[in-house]
Motif scaffolding. Structure first.
Motif, PDB file in Angstrom:
ATOM      1  N   TRP A   1      15.683  23.492  11.833  1.00  0.00           N
ATOM      2  CA  TRP A   1      16.021  24.731  12.500  1.00  0.00           C
ATOM      3  C   TRP A   1      17.622  24.905  12.745  1.00  0.00           C
ATOM      4  O   TRP A   1      18.138  23.885  13.119  1.00  0.00           O
ATOM      5  CB  TRP A   1      15.412  24.684  13.929  1.00  0.00           C
ATOM      6  CG  TRP A   1      14.118  25.111  13.785  1.00  0.00           C
ATOM      7  CD1 TRP A   1      13.227  24.229  13.193  1.00  0.00           C
ATOM      8  CD2 TRP A   1      13.327  26.401  14.253  1.00  0.00           C
ATOM      9  NE1 TRP A   1      11.977  24.864  13.295  1.00  0.00           N
ATOM     10  CE2 TRP A   1      11.760  26.137  13.797  1.00  0.00           C
ATOM     11  CE3 TRP A   1      13.708  27.436  14.857  1.00  0.00           C
ATOM     12  CZ2 TRP A   1      10.934  26.964  14.213  1.00  0.00           C
ATOM     13  CZ3 TRP A   1      12.714  28.486  14.996  1.00  0.00           C
ATOM     14  CH2 TRP A   1      11.508  28.058  14.802  1.00  0.00           C
TER      15      TRP A   1
ATOM     16  N   ALA B   1      14.427  29.595  12.150  1.00  0.00           N
ATOM     17  CA  ALA B   1      13.487  28.664  11.344  1.00  0.00           C
ATOM     18  C   ALA B   1      14.109  28.460  10.032  1.00  0.00           C
ATOM     19  O   ALA B   1      14.938  29.235   9.426  1.00  0.00           O
ATOM     20  CB  ALA B   1      12.057  29.324  11.250  1.00  0.00           C
TER      21      ALA B   1
ATOM     22  N   SER C   1      12.307  27.214   4.637  1.00  0.00           N
ATOM     23  CA  SER C   1      10.730  26.986   4.230  1.00  0.00           C
ATOM     24  C   SER C   1       9.874  27.813   5.101  1.00  0.00           C
ATOM     25  O   SER C   1       8.949  28.002   4.592  1.00  0.00           O
ATOM     26  CB  SER C   1      10.450  25.264   4.105  1.00  0.00           C
ATOM     27  OG  SER C   1      10.629  24.940   5.614  1.00  0.00           O
ATOM     28  N   HIS C   2      10.100  27.818   6.345  1.00  0.00           N
ATOM     29  CA  HIS C   2       9.198  28.653   6.997  1.00  0.00           C
ATOM     30  C   HIS C   2       9.367  30.064   6.623  1.00  0.00           C
ATOM     31  O   HIS C   2       8.027  30.841   6.716  1.00  0.00           O
ATOM     32  CB  HIS C   2       9.665  28.474   8.695  1.00  0.00           C
ATOM     33  CG  HIS C   2       9.532  27.363   9.244  1.00  0.00           C
ATOM     34  ND1 HIS C   2       9.990  26.185   8.780  1.00  0.00           N
ATOM     35  CD2 HIS C   2       8.521  27.199  10.419  1.00  0.00           C
ATOM     36  CE1 HIS C   2       9.545  25.147   9.648  1.00  0.00           C
ATOM     37  NE2 HIS C   2       8.782  25.679  10.548  1.00  0.00           N
ATOM     38  N   TRP C   3      10.559  30.849   6.262  1.00  0.00           N
ATOM     39  CA  TRP C   3      10.395  32.058   6.108  1.00  0.00           C
ATOM     40  C   TRP C   3       9.653  32.393   4.767  1.00  0.00           C
ATOM     41  O   TRP C   3       8.949  33.283   4.453  1.00  0.00           O
ATOM     42  CB  TRP C   3      11.934  32.571   5.782  1.00  0.00           C
ATOM     43  CG  TRP C   3      12.611  32.441   7.187  1.00  0.00           C
ATOM     44  CD1 TRP C   3      13.454  31.664   7.770  1.00  0.00           C
ATOM     45  CD2 TRP C   3      12.495  33.517   8.075  1.00  0.00           C
ATOM     46  NE1 TRP C   3      13.916  31.966   8.906  1.00  0.00           N
ATOM     47  CE2 TRP C   3      13.255  33.238   9.204  1.00  0.00           C
ATOM     48  CE3 TRP C   3      11.817  34.784   8.397  1.00  0.00           C
ATOM     49  CZ2 TRP C   3      13.309  33.825  10.355  1.00  0.00           C
ATOM     50  CZ3 TRP C   3      12.221  35.664   9.475  1.00  0.00           C
ATOM     51  CH2 TRP C   3      12.900  35.028  10.376  1.00  0.00           C
TER      52      TRP C   3
ATOM     53  N   ASN D   1       7.175  30.811   3.621  1.00  0.00           N
ATOM     54  CA  ASN D   1       5.805  30.773   3.971  1.00  0.00           C
ATOM     55  C   ASN D   1       5.335  31.665   4.695  1.00  0.00           C
ATOM     56  O   ASN D   1       4.371  31.489   5.563  1.00  0.00           O
ATOM     57  CB  ASN D   1       5.234  29.210   4.249  1.00  0.00           C
ATOM     58  CG  ASN D   1       5.497  28.356   3.122  1.00  0.00           C
ATOM     59  OD1 ASN D   1       5.073  28.682   1.935  1.00  0.00           O
ATOM     60  ND2 ASN D   1       6.158  27.435   3.180  1.00  0.00           N
TER      61      ASN D   1
ATOM     62  N   ALA E   1       6.321  32.289   7.837  1.00  0.00           N
ATOM     63  CA  ALA E   1       6.247  31.719   9.163  1.00  0.00           C
ATOM     64  C   ALA E   1       7.510  31.550   9.624  1.00  0.00           C
ATOM     65  O   ALA E   1       8.066  30.639  10.801  1.00  0.00           O
ATOM     66  CB  ALA E   1       5.505  30.143   9.065  1.00  0.00           C
ATOM     67  N   GLY E   2       8.325  32.620   9.410  1.00  0.00           N
ATOM     68  CA  GLY E   2       9.806  32.237  10.084  1.00  0.00           C
ATOM     69  C   GLY E   2      10.060  32.978  11.358  1.00  0.00           C
ATOM     70  O   GLY E   2       9.193  33.579  11.721  1.00  0.00           O
TER      71      GLY E   2
END
Length: 126
Positions: free
Chosen positions: A56, A95, A98-100, A102, A104-105
């Motif tokens: 992060w 985030a 990789s979160h964005w 998927n 999940a950002g």
């Protein structure tokens, strides 16, 4: 039995495919929809060092910087600000990519007490 999280279901429902799947189509194919707690946000990690280890971006910001982005009567802002105690710090948390990628950002602010996150205010979710 196949299962699908609510986030996965939502992503599936908005996918750009020839024919959007319908809930009954998924059920007939053996899928079940599990509605559980929402994807973990920054505060679920609880500790700033754990977020840093997870990639992060953590940027210290002043309360006045954050305040400029909200209307003075914004309910979420007032609740967030009311949790501040002397000695607390405010940080912007973003985030990792990789979160964005998927869906999940998370981008927002956290009140940090010691190394613990005690409150968060999301401004952008994916």
């Amino acid at each position: 039995m196949k299962s699908l999280s609510l986030a996965g279901f939502c992503a599936l429902m908005v996918c750009a495919c020839a024919r959007e799947p319908e809930v009954k189509d998924l059920a007939e194919s053996g899928w079940t929809l599990e509605i559980g707690p929402s994807a973990p946000a920054a505060a679920s990690v609880e500790r700033i060092p754990d977020l840093a280890t997870a990639g992060w971006t953590i940027t210290p910001v002043s309360l006045s910087e954050v305040e400029q982005g909200f209307a003075p009567a914004d309910k979420e802002w007032l609740v967030f600000k009311s949790k501040l105690e002397p000695g607390d710090r405010v940080a912007r948390l973003v985030a990792p990519g990789s979160h964005w990628a998927n869906s999940a950002g998370w981008d927002g602010y956290a009140i940090v007490r010691g190394d613990r996150i005690v409150a968060e205010l999301a401004v952008l979710l994916s």
